[in-house]
Design an enzyme around this catalytic site. Structure first.
Site, PDB file in Angstrom:
ATOM      1  CG  LEU A  42      -1.865  -1.187   1.383  1.00  0.00           C
ATOM      2  CD1 LEU A  42      -2.762  -0.978   2.591  1.00  0.00           C
ATOM      3  CD2 LEU A  42      -2.707  -1.411   0.124  1.00  0.00           C
ATOM      4  CD  GLU A  44      -0.324   8.605   2.252  1.00  0.00           C
ATOM      5  OE1 GLU A  44      -1.481   9.070   2.166  1.00  0.00           O
ATOM      6  OE2 GLU A  44       0.132   8.134   3.300  1.00  0.00           O
ATOM      7  N   GLY A  45      -1.770   6.417  -2.477  1.00  0.00           N
ATOM      8  CA  GLY A  45      -2.883   6.289  -3.411  1.00  0.00           C
ATOM      9  C   GLY A  45      -3.948   5.345  -2.889  1.00  0.00           C
ATOM     10  CG  HIS A  46      -3.128   1.179  -2.404  1.00  0.00           C
ATOM     11  ND1 HIS A  46      -1.768   1.086  -2.566  1.00  0.00           N
ATOM     12  CD2 HIS A  46      -3.668   0.414  -3.384  1.00  0.00           C
ATOM     13  CE1 HIS A  46      -1.499   0.301  -3.592  1.00  0.00           C
ATOM     14  NE2 HIS A  46      -2.635  -0.120  -4.108  1.00  0.00           N
ATOM     15  CE  LYS A 157      -1.232   3.069 -10.621  1.00  0.00           C
ATOM     16  NZ  LYS A 157      -0.959   2.006 -11.635  1.00  0.00           N
ATOM     17  CB  SER A 193       2.506   2.358  -9.496  1.00  0.00           C
ATOM     18  OG  SER A 193       2.496   0.983  -9.804  1.00  0.00           O
TER      19      SER A 193
END
Length: 289
Positions: A42, A44-46, A157, A193
């Site tokens: 994980l 910060e996007g998650h 994304k 990613s």
């Protein structure tokens, strides 16, 4: 297997039965439930997706499962990062439950059902990874039926994946609201990613230019440039950065992912790219106009 409440600062369900028991208890309390499906590692996007579902739900489940059915034999299933303890640490205080099943729990002996969509799955990733979306659709359908959330969030994304899931949920009448979370980017604009950890220092520096070329190509097309001319130039620029191969750089209708018949972008359009540098394949996208 009982709910694990001792290993981490957030409880973990390892079985579908324990997941459903927890959700049933929340339902008895009148709580809304959100789900964020992930393969772990994980960032910060998650975590932004967890925050997103918390705006629509009282409880947030994060599934962590590296799904074997969406990897082709030559892809990086074994090498895909598995960092459950670190993931749990990041989720403490943001999520309410981790669902971390084993492959045998998700695909028990005799499992023989897959979901195959047409249309939206066929271009772009469908050309480069023809078995990928069957695996994605199957595992996401299972997760939605296992947790039965009110809402589920997926990152923009993976734009094509988001459209595939929306199509599947609509076609199968699965009563879940699908939310799309904005792309989070590093300081130089590289889309966050889990695969970015594979990049060498030189590759990472080059990768930071991918989003710049994507944005500038989108701007040219929005101003009226022919899609073929702008994307051909964009592909040359990506290769000049040091990328070994460009699977695609294309502009499509945002929802259907159909191409534009007259060669120019009209209405709600999206530019999408997939390119490989070293052993790392990166994808990105953004709106046109």
């Amino acid at each position: 297997m009982p709910l694990d409440t001792t290993s981490y600062k957030i409880p973990v369900a390892r079985s579908v039965a324990d997941l459903r028991a927890t959700v049933a208890d929340w339902r008895k309390q009148g709580l809304r439930v959100g789900l964020v499906p992930t393969m772990g590692a994980l960032h910060e996007g998650h975590l932004s997706l967890v925050d997103l579902v918390r705006t629509r739900a009282d409880r947030a489940i994060v599934s962590i499962f590296v799904n074997p059915t969406q990897f082709a034999p030559h892809e990086d299933l074994d090498a895909y990062p598995r960092t459950e303890a670190a993931d749990a640490e990041k989720l403490a205080g943001r999520g309410d439950l981790i669902f971390a099943p084993t492959p045998d729990e998700m695909y028990p002996a005799g499992f023989s059902t897959t979901i195959n969509l047409t249309g939206v799955t066929e271009p772009l990733e469908g050309q480069s990874r023809p078995t990928h979306f069957s695996g994605v659709a199957t595992v996401v359908a299972k997760l939605l039926l296992q947790a039965l959330p009110d809402v589920a969030a997926f990152g923009e994304k993976d734009w094509q994946q988001l459209q595939v899931i929306r199509r599947m949920v609509a076609d199968l009448n699965i009563p879940v609201k699908i939310l799309g979370g904005s792309i989070l980017r590093e300081a130089d604009g590289l889309a966050m990613s889990s695969r970015n950890v594979y990049l060498s220092p030189d590759e990472r520096k080059a990768a930071g230019g991918l989003n710049v070329i994507l944005r500038e190509t989108a701007e040219e097309i929005a101003k009226g440039a022919l899609i073929h001319d702008a994307t051909t130039k964009g592909i040359d620029r990506i290769r000049a950065l040091g990328f070994d191969h460009v699977d695609y750089l294309e502009v499509r209708h945002a929802a259907s992912l159909e191409s534009f018949a007259n060669g120019r972008a009209e209405g709600d359009a999206r530019i999408l790219v997939a390119a490989k540098i070293g052993r790392t394949r990166l994808i990105d996208n953004m709106p046109v106009g």
